[in-house]
Design an enzyme around this catalytic site. Structure first.
Site, PDB file in Angstrom:
ATOM      1  CG  HIS A   1      20.996  79.828  17.043  1.00  0.00           C
ATOM      2  ND1 HIS A   1      20.401  80.475  18.097  1.00  0.00           N
ATOM      3  CD2 HIS A   1      21.687  78.794  17.556  1.00  0.00           C
ATOM      4  CE1 HIS A   1      20.751  79.855  19.219  1.00  0.00           C
ATOM      5  NE2 HIS A   1      21.522  78.833  18.921  1.00  0.00           N
TER       6      HIS A   1
ATOM      7  CG  ASP B   1      26.290  72.177  16.038  1.00  0.00           C
ATOM      8  OD1 ASP B   1      27.177  71.838  16.824  1.00  0.00           O
ATOM      9  OD2 ASP B   1      25.105  72.337  16.372  1.00  0.00           O
TER      10      ASP B   1
END
Ligand code: CMC
Length: 444
Positions: free
Chosen positions: A321, A379
């Protein structure tokens, strides 16, 4: 850069008693204030950089740039903290519901009971689509990706609400916000029904936001459908986890489109388009495809080697991320929700979950991921939950879009109230040809 006294920026914009940054360039010196937020990193206000020193900043991907001021969502990527309007995500996921969180994001505070009821009534009232919207769906191939259908129908909806262009009117902005949050689940569920060739199911006011969505997805005229409360609660929690995430790619797209004064429905359609990419919201779909491609635990080591090979361009989807350099707090809640859903559905053994757990464990022990601080993101587990709920892979990112609409709309609304609002117009670091003259063209 060195520290010195502030100049050029009005005093109310400078952090009182805080440091400033001095830039020396080309024989000139200029001082820039350091602004202090209510939490987190400080930012250097470089708005006068061009004016004072004839310089721009260079920041591809904008990883070191605060593009706006915002009071909505706070992330501390090193500590794995995520707050909506100051409330920790885990508390909201545990104690709130999606409608209440939507109110919080949109209006800044948790609603009173009466405010909550009025808000829910408004969402219910506006969940219905203009009947002519049905015709839009017929224009798409049955095998169209539901994200393209969602993007197209949300943009098309702007034609039904021309008053949405009246963005200088606060009441009109609020109506657009409610319309978008209320209608997006109906459009999303209809995109799915269209792909199946099944009749569209209309929204119902006696259901909660998430129950309604599940009913529109799975009810059929031929048999009774009862929303499973545990699955509905789990999906509601997943919606909360996806509701906002400060200035990510799709939200920045919405803000950028909004800065031009475009119709809010068109701005949200732009956000949906940006979300679709596998580096962003499309990652949940990509994770499931990746797990299916790996197939068996024995294939994990060779897959990890491929990920680490800089020539392969293979990434471990659902990992890494831009902001989190520690656990994504959403991923942890997502993992426990995954077990809860599988338990409820009586799934004792889910090979994809076992594969995902093993993959995560191995990656977290591998120097490549440790050195780069790559952890599972939101996710990584969501696709396994969606699959267990009977939601097809192509709909995963659509569900993300349904939830994120409230964040987009809240950020779009906030941008309008910002006295510093200007059209987004970044500059560039030009490295193309210098000015040159044409020779006579061959076709003359
Ligand atoms: N697998 C393998 N290597 C990775 C990964 C990954 N998933 N993510 C980052 N890296 C490596 C990257 O190759 C680079 O290595 P090096 O320094 O040797 O060149 C380093 O880590 C830094 O990566 P980056 O690409 O500069 O990081 P970024 O901040 O630009 O990208 C990201 C963030 C999310 C796009 C990226 O981590 C990624 O592609 N992850 C996989 C896709 C994914 O799961 N996306 C969902 C994000 S969370 C939901 C959302 O917000 O949409």
């Amino acid at each position: 850069m060195s520290q010195a006294k502030s100049e050029n920026i009005p005093p109310q914009n400078t952090a009182q008693g805080e440091n400033v940054v001095t830039v020396n360039y080309n024989g000139k010196s200029s001082v820039f204030p350091v602004l202090k937020g209510s939490m987190g990193d400080h930012v250097v206000d470089i708005r006068n950089l061009k004016k004072n020193l004839d310089l721009f900043t260079f920041d591809p991907g904008l990883g070191g740039t605060a593009s706006c001021e915002s009071k909505i969502t706070y992330i501390d990527g090193d500590k794995g903290v995520l707050l909506y309007r100051g409330y920790p995500i885990a508390q909201l996921a545990e104690q709130s519901n999606f409608a209440e969180v939507s109110y919080l994001l949109l209006y800044g505070n948790l609603p009173t009971r009466q405010e909550y009821e009025v808000f829910v009534d408004r969402l219910n009232e506006h969940a219905l689509l203009h009947e002519q919207i049905r015709n839009f769906f017929n224009g798409f191939r049955r095998d169209a990706h539901p994200m393209s259908i969602l993007c197209g129908t949300v943009a098309g909806l702007s034609a039904f609400y021309p008053e949405g262009t009246d963005i200088s009117n606060e009441a009109s902005r609020d109506r657009s916000a409610i319309n978008l949050i209320a209608k997006i689940p109906t459009l999303a569920a209809w995109a799915y029904k269209y792909s199946l060739g099944e009749p569209f199911v209309y929204p119902r006011s006696d259901y909660s936001y998430t129950e309604n969505f599940l009913n529109m997805m799975f009810a059929r005229p031929t048999e009774p459908y009862k929303v499973n409360p545990i699955l509905s609660r789990a999906l509601d929690r997943i919606f909360i986890l996806h509701a906002d995430h400060e200035q990510n790619a799709s939200t920045s797209t919405v803000r950028l489109a909004g800065s031009t004064g475009a119709h809010p429905f068109a701005c949200i359609a732009a956000g949906i388009a940006a979300l679709w990419g596998p580096a962003h919201g499309g990652a949940n779909e990509a994770v499931l495809k990746m797990l299916n491609a790996i197939g068996r635990k024995e294939n994990i080591p060779s897959f990890i080697e491929k990920v680490k090979d800089k020539n392969s361009e293979v990434r471990l989807m659902g990992f890494g991320h831009r902001v989190y350099k520690n656990f994504d707090p959403r991923a942890q809640i997502m993992q426990s929700t995954c077990y809860e859903v599988l338990r409820e559905l009586g799934v004792k053994k889910e090979p994809l979950l076992e594969l995902a757990v093993e993959l995560e464990e191995r990656a977290l022990k591998d120097d490549y991921f440790v050195e780069r601080k790559l952890y599972p993101n939101v996710d990584f587990y969501s696709g396994i939950i969606f699959k267990a709920m009977g939601i097809p892979t192509s709909m995963f990112t659509v569900l993300f879009a349904v939830a994120r609409t409230v964040g987009w709309v809240s950020q779009w609304k906030e941008a309008f109230d910002d006295p510093l609002r200007r059209i987004y117009r970044p500059r560039q670091h030009y490295t193309g040809p210098v000015e040159r003259n044409m020779k006579t063209s061959y076709w003359l």
